[in-house]
Design an enzyme around this catalytic site. Structure first.
Site, PDB file in Angstrom:
ATOM      1  N   ASP A 166       0.670  -1.275  -0.022  1.00  0.00           N
ATOM      2  CA  ASP A 166       0.658  -0.178   0.061  1.00  0.00           C
ATOM      3  C   ASP A 166       0.702   1.403  -0.046  1.00  0.00           C
ATOM      4  OD1 ASP A 166       1.009  -0.315   2.391  1.00  0.00           O
ATOM      5  OD2 ASP A 166      -0.656   0.478   3.402  1.00  0.00           O
ATOM      6  N   HIS A 488       1.548  -8.869  -2.655  1.00  0.00           N
ATOM      7  CA  HIS A 488       0.600  -8.086  -3.106  1.00  0.00           C
ATOM      8  C   HIS A 488       1.586  -7.163  -2.494  1.00  0.00           C
ATOM      9  CE1 HIS A 488      -3.296  -6.356  -1.072  1.00  0.00           C
ATOM     10  NE2 HIS A 488      -3.183  -5.500  -0.447  1.00  0.00           N
ATOM     11  N   ASP A 536       0.617 -18.064  -2.615  1.00  0.00           N
ATOM     12  CA  ASP A 536       1.531 -16.961  -3.481  1.00  0.00           C
ATOM     13  C   ASP A 536       0.153 -16.322  -4.336  1.00  0.00           C
ATOM     14  OD1 ASP A 536       3.210 -15.336  -4.668  1.00  0.00           O
ATOM     15  OD2 ASP A 536       3.588 -16.998  -6.210  1.00  0.00           O
ATOM     16  N   GLU A 545       2.421 -10.150   1.530  1.00  0.00           N
ATOM     17  CA  GLU A 545       2.405  -8.994   1.558  1.00  0.00           C
ATOM     18  C   GLU A 545       4.061  -8.930   1.411  1.00  0.00           C
ATOM     19  OE1 GLU A 545       0.038  -5.969   2.764  1.00  0.00           O
ATOM     20  OE2 GLU A 545       0.904  -4.917   2.130  1.00  0.00           O
TER      21      GLU A 545
END
Ligand code: 9MR
Length: 567
Positions: A166, A488, A536, A545
């Site tokens: 993020d 991620h 995965d 992540e």
């Protein structure tokens, strides 16, 4: 799921001169014959497995394979039992010596507020700068607090590292990551191989400025941490998007409003600790920056003492993670330790020695992370010369050694030895980060005692991360026969958009999490044993992540292991 092997090896490399262990998945009660083959397929060694029965953390019935006696360097070895063959691996120190830099290269990719230049990362990974208030970005030059806070000012908080997949920037997590990168250097300078961490070792814009690149990289984050300080000395807990953005979204494409969350005591102490550490390390390298960092740390430390219980909102997880922590004894101890190690002042010394955590009381086999920071204070006190009584420093070192012994005891009973244990036997979000951090405890036990068993423990942990685990993944991107690909991440989103890349080499996946805290995990992994709760998949954010704090742990142990790997 991906194919799992019956012969589970470190898919990257076993270092010459050290133990070489693998795991066979088999229900057979009798010992089996294993065969080690070289890259030409010729048998170079054989031996017998040791049956071990059912393993608790994986549920697998296993045998152990010990091929330590074979020690000829080379590439492309395989281990076979009957018709089952492992992924290939090397017997070599080269991969770990490459990983020490690849793991650090991750941080440049995560930089906010600067274009990621093809000349350093290649065209595939280059991207425009994010969050410089260039449309559609709405930050981070002039960021207000969340509307409910009425803080009455805005801050310029450009720069720093994005936390993970993020685009949030969180002080408590960025702080421990910067600390660990800086500590990698400080430890090497005091008792290790600082020459390997000089200027020109990383492909970053500062690579020829006369300052070790590892410090340049950490400073990109420390400069940001200093900017998060409010006028009253407290530090804002985090800045992130008002709402979660979709995958993929590159940083420069993020159109969300950016907001500061409230200040917190945890963030304030965290910044104080890292700024004090920076002041110490930069004292002669850049005296002006050192003085600025120490002034910020001093102000933050005083503000935290005046506001000792301002807890970050545990429900503030819209558009960014909460990173809330309601036990601050450890943050107070860590900050006091850094302030004391840097200044030698009596008031900080009193805060260190009067803490309930003094003399290694926070060092446990659960490990340390953004919410448990006490051991970082102990690492500093054990490494950096200071005026505390010698027997107290010995007690701190003994706490690391005793914890390392607990890890070795537990590892001896596991099919896939990893130095990590939760009190309730689960694996949590970011288990690989804890494995890596606990490997640093083993490494420090080796530093403090010189006993070979602790060094073996560090390499056993690396073997687990590199594929000697029940899911047959190397959790480090780009390393091994079956490395994670679909981490991620909002840029490395090849699984969703084939024009985008997979993760570059040297990035650590969060790893198995038996909490099943995302929809993919909940759908695919019901009933999984802790070390098997992994897939995965890019949407599996609670498993796969990548974060600055997990890669800082990887970088720390990769640098240590490279230093201990000979030529
Ligand atoms: O690493 C964090 C983990 O310890 C927490 O259990 C989890 C849930 O709060 O959050 C993790 O941190 C994530 C953060 O909230 C947002 N950026 C990505 C982080 C890694 O997944």
């Amino acid at each position: 799921g991906a194919p799992t092997k019956k012969v589970q090896v470190d898919q990257v490399a076993y270092v010459p001169g050290l133990a070489k262990h693998a795991t066979l998945v088999s229900n057979a009660t009798a010992a089996q014959t294993w065969t080690l083959k070289n890259s030409a397929g010729a048998t170079v060694a054989t031996g017998r497995t040791t049956p071990k029965g059912v393993d608790t953390l994986s549920g697998d019935s296993v045998h152990l394979i010990d091929f330590s006696s074979y020690d000829t360097a080379g590439t492309g070895y395989t281990l076979a039992v009957g018709a089952d063959t492992s992924f290939p691996f090397d017997i070599s120190a080269n991969p770990i010596k490459k990983l020490r830099y690849d793991s650090l290269a991750f941080f440049y990719h995560q930089r906010s507020g600067i274009a990621i230049d093809a000349q350093y990362v290649g065209a595939t990974y280059a991207r425009p700068a994010g969050h410089l208030n260039v449309a559609p970005n709405q930050g981070d030059n002039n960021v207000p607090c969340r509307s409910d806070l009425n803080c009455g000012y805005t801050l310029d908080v450009r720069g720093g590292w994005y936390d993970a997949g993020d685009h949030g920037k969180y002080v408590v997590n960025g702080g421990i990551s910067a600390w660990q990168v800086l500590n990698t250097y400080e430890r090497a300078k005091l008792i290790g191989d600082a020459a390997a961490l000089g200027d020109g070792k990383l492909a970053i814009p500062e690579k020829a400025n006369g300052v070790p690149d590892i410090l340049d990289e950490a400073r990109w984050e420390v400069d940001f941490l200093l900017k998060m300080q409010a006028p009253n000395g407290m530090v804002h807990h985090k800045i992130h998007d008002a709402n979660w953005t979709a995958l993929p979204t590159l940083p420069h494409q993020d159109n969300q409003a950016r907001r500061l969350s409230a200040t917190s005591t945890a963030a304030t102490l965290n910044m104080a600790a890292v700024a004090a550490q920076s002041a110490r390390i930069y004292k002669t390298i850049d005296p002006a920056f050192s003085a600025k960092a120490l002034a910020a740390a001093t102000k933050a430390y005083a503000a935290a003492k005046a506001n000792p219980n301002k807890i970050a909102d545990p429900n503030d997880s819209t558009g960014g993670g909460a990173y809330s922590d309601n036990v601050l004894t450890d943050e107070f101890y860590w900050a006091a330790a850094e302030m004391y190690a840097t200044t030698g002042e009596a008031s900080y010394r009193a805060d260190v020695t009067s803490s309930s955590l003094y003399k290694g009381q926070s060092v446990t086999d659960r490990g340390y992370d953004w919410g448990s920071t006490g051991p970082m204070g102990d690492i500093t006190l054990a490494l950096v010369p200071n005026g505390l009584p010698a027997q107290d420093i010995s007690a701190i070192k003994s706490a690391f050694v005793a914890t390392a012994d607990k890890h070795l005891n537990q590892m001896a009973s596991l099919a896939y030895p990893a130095p990590y244990r939760e009190p309730d036997g689960t694996y949590v979000w970011g288990s690989n980060g804890l494995v890596a951090n606990n490997a640093s405890v083993l490494a420090l036990a080796y530093d403090f005692t010189g006993a070979a068993k602790y060094r073996e423990g560090v390499f056993e942990a690396l073997h687990y991360l590199f594929g000697r685990n029940p899911v047959s993944y190397s959790y480090v991107s780009g390393y091994g026969g079956q490395p994670v690909r679909n981490v991620h991440h909002r840029h490395w989103a090849n699984q969703l958009n084939s024009t985008l890349p997979i993760a570059p080499p040297g990035v650590l996946s969060g790893g198995p999490n038996s909490g099943l805290q995302d929809p993919i995990a909940a759908r695919m992994l019901q009933g999984c044993k802790p070390q098997k709760c992994f897939v995965d998949h890019i949407e599996a954010y609670s498993l796969n992540e990548v974060t600055v704090n997990w890669n800082s742990a990887l970088a720390w142990i990769a640098n240590w292991a490279a230093e201990k790997s000979g030529t």
